[in-house]
Scaffold this active site. Structure first.
Site, mmCIF file in Angstrom:
data_model
loop_
_atom_site.group_PDB
_atom_site.id
_atom_site.type_symbol
_atom_site.label_atom_id
_atom_site.label_comp_id
_atom_site.label_asym_id
_atom_site.label_seq_id
_atom_site.Cartn_x
_atom_site.Cartn_y
_atom_site.Cartn_z
ATOM 1 N N HIS A 144 0.864 -1.181 0.000
ATOM 2 C CA HIS A 144 0.000 0.000 0.000
ATOM 3 C C HIS A 144 0.905 1.237 0.000
ATOM 4 O O HIS A 144 2.024 1.180 0.497
ATOM 5 C CB HIS A 144 -0.836 -0.062 1.288
ATOM 6 N N ASP A 221 3.200 -4.310 8.057
ATOM 7 C CA ASP A 221 1.989 -3.504 7.899
ATOM 8 C C ASP A 221 0.810 -4.470 8.033
ATOM 9 O O ASP A 221 0.493 -5.213 7.103
ATOM 10 C CB ASP A 221 2.015 -2.829 6.522
ATOM 11 N N GLN A 224 -4.480 -4.834 7.036
ATOM 12 C CA GLN A 224 -5.535 -5.724 6.525
ATOM 13 C C GLN A 224 -5.555 -7.069 7.245
ATOM 14 O O GLN A 224 -6.388 -7.919 6.926
ATOM 15 C CB GLN A 224 -5.332 -5.975 5.018
ATOM 16 N N LYS A 247 -10.391 -0.383 10.667
ATOM 17 C CA LYS A 247 -10.653 -1.607 9.889
ATOM 18 C C LYS A 247 -10.993 -2.774 10.825
ATOM 19 O O LYS A 247 -11.415 -3.827 10.384
ATOM 20 C CB LYS A 247 -9.442 -1.962 9.020
ATOM 21 N N CYS A 385 -5.025 2.706 -3.413
ATOM 22 C CA CYS A 385 -3.764 3.213 -2.821
ATOM 23 C C CYS A 385 -2.649 2.191 -2.996
ATOM 24 O O CYS A 385 -1.812 2.009 -2.103
ATOM 25 C CB CYS A 385 -3.935 3.591 -1.352
#
Ligand code: C6P
Length: 428
Positions: A144, A221, A224, A247, A385
């Site tokens: 991302h 990261d 998600q 999220k 993104c």
């Protein structure tokens, strides 16, 4: 009946001992999410944009409301009762995050505005201190923008080089290439746990092990990942882990950076201001201990408390069951969407999270998304993104349906019907 704040195990009709969620569980869960029960363009909302942000359960909304209605005060500053109550809830939320991530200490949990700020914090502090001209930062081709641009900025500033581990046409990392790119010049690897554009689940435990064998610290990261799979930062042995509250069924504007204490302790502060100091004079300032050293100014108190409530909610259902159920949704959606004529799924990795990114011949993703919206189906369209991913596949963008545990198989059917309707509209 809502399950707000209660483990499913206490509900007589729940399938608490099973490994997934039953349709009865999901029906009950849906009652906890007010936003799901609305009409859009005259159709019942089918919310399939969970990778962008997820809907919030009533318990999260109530926790935020409770803070503002009853406990509204600043934290760690007041001797009065409201401030103590606010501070207690705030501190308790940090411990919830610590347990949620399996971190060794609550001081390793830094509150930020989101995954983006968490990554920028590491780039601006760890990065500025440890990365010099000639060094390299290794990322992957599926990142991302939040896990590309901060490193690019750092590399530009320092005269370092950004290296990118390539992926296959199915969206899987070429692990041998990742390993090959870990060289004595590599000072940090920054890798996504799950790709937001492709759904690929990276073998991060293996990648972290590879990097550590070459003494390269790893930032993950996890934006998600945390809503969809149990994460244990100690088992993974990652050095940093970043995620966003919104999220994870929590509020917007709040996020987390996990960092190993010994790394965080050696890092300079990110921003200066209140709460991050121990002493201030015009000649010298000394800094507070962890985690406060990285939390200058009044924090997003309601956001932190709301995030704590979101973690309680997700824990009550159980991430293993969430993962199993979302996998069922993914398999069903893949099976229904793949055969549609003129349609191609982008991202077909063997290990995938619950999202389907797709393109339709001759139809711009935005047009497809707009027609689907008219039928009540909320999806995201565009580059997500992740412009380098789109470039790799030679696309301007995709249309992406992303699932949460409150989605149903019937909603997948509605998604398919909406795609078919769009095909008719565009004469495909
Ligand atoms: N992806 C999406 O629709 P923030 O904006 O800080 O909450 O999260 C940034 C981020 C970082 N990494 C990954 C893998 C992400 O997916 C995201 C956010 C959203 O896919 C919004 S662009």
């Amino acid at each position: 009946m809502a399950i707000t704040g209660l483990p499913l195990a206490v509900h007589p009709t729940s399938a608490s001992s099973s490994e997934t969620l039953t349709s009865a569980d999901v029906a009950r869960i849906r009652q906890d999410f007010p936003a799901l029960h609305q009409m859009v363009h005259g159709q019942p909302l089918v919310y399939l944009d969970n990778a962008a942000t997820s809907q919030k359960p009533r318990s999260v909304l109530d926790a935020i409301d409770h803070y503002y209605a009853e406990d509204c005060a600043n934290v760690h500053r007041g001797v009065h009762l409201l401030s103590q109550r606010a501070s207690d809830s705030f501190d308790a939320a940090r411990q919830k995050v610590q347990r949620f991530l399996g971190a060794a200490h609550s001081k390793e949990i830094i509150f930020t505005r989101g995954a983006t700020e968490s990554i920028n914090l590491v780039a601006a502090t760890y990065g500025r201190k440890n990365i010099c001209a000639g060094d390299e930062v290794l990322i992957t081709a599926m990142e991302h923008h939040s896990n590309i641009v901060p490193w690019q900025m750092l590399c530009d500033e320092k005269g370092a080089t950004l290296r990118v581990a390539p992926i296959t046409t199915s969206g899987e990392l070429i692990i041998e290439e990742f390993e090959r790119l870990l060289t004595p010049r590599t000072k940090l690897a920054a890798i996504s746990h799950i790709s937001n554009a492709l759904g690929t689940v990276n073998p991060i435990a293996h990648m972290i092990e590879m990097a550590h064998r070459k003494n390269v610290p790893v930032l993950v990261d996890g934006a998600q990942a945390v809503p969809h799979a149990a994460v244990n930062v100690q088992a993974l042995d990652c050095d940093f882990y970043a995620f966003s509250g919104h999220k994870l069924y929590g509020p917007t504007g709040i996020g987390v950076l996990y960092g190993k204490a010994k790394l965080l302790e050696a890092m300079p502060p990110y921003q200066g201001g209140g709460d991050m100091i121990r002493t201030v004079s015009f000649t010298k300032t000394t800094y507070n201990s962890l985690p406060y050293k990285f939390e200058a100014g009044t924090p997003d108190i309601a956001g932190v408390i709301g995030l704590g409530a979101a973690i309680d909610y997700v824990n009550a259902i159980g991430l293993d069951r969430i993962a199993a159920y979302e996998h069922q949704l993914l398999e069903y959606a893949t099976q229904r969407v793949s055969p549609l004529p003129g349609l191609r799924i982008i991202g077909t990795a063997r290990e995938k999270a619950g999202l389907v990114s797709f393109v339709m011949d001759g139809v711009h993703p935005h047009d497809l998304g707009t027609i689907m919206d008219r039928q009540g189906v909320a999806v995201r369209a565009g580059h997500h993104c992740a412009m380098p991913v789109m470039e790799l596949f030679g696309l301007a963008g995709t249309t992406r349906a992303s699932f949460a545990f409150y989605n149903t198989l019937e909603e997948v059917d509605t998604l398919v019907a909406a795609i078919q309707k769009a095909r008719e509209v565009f004469g495909q």
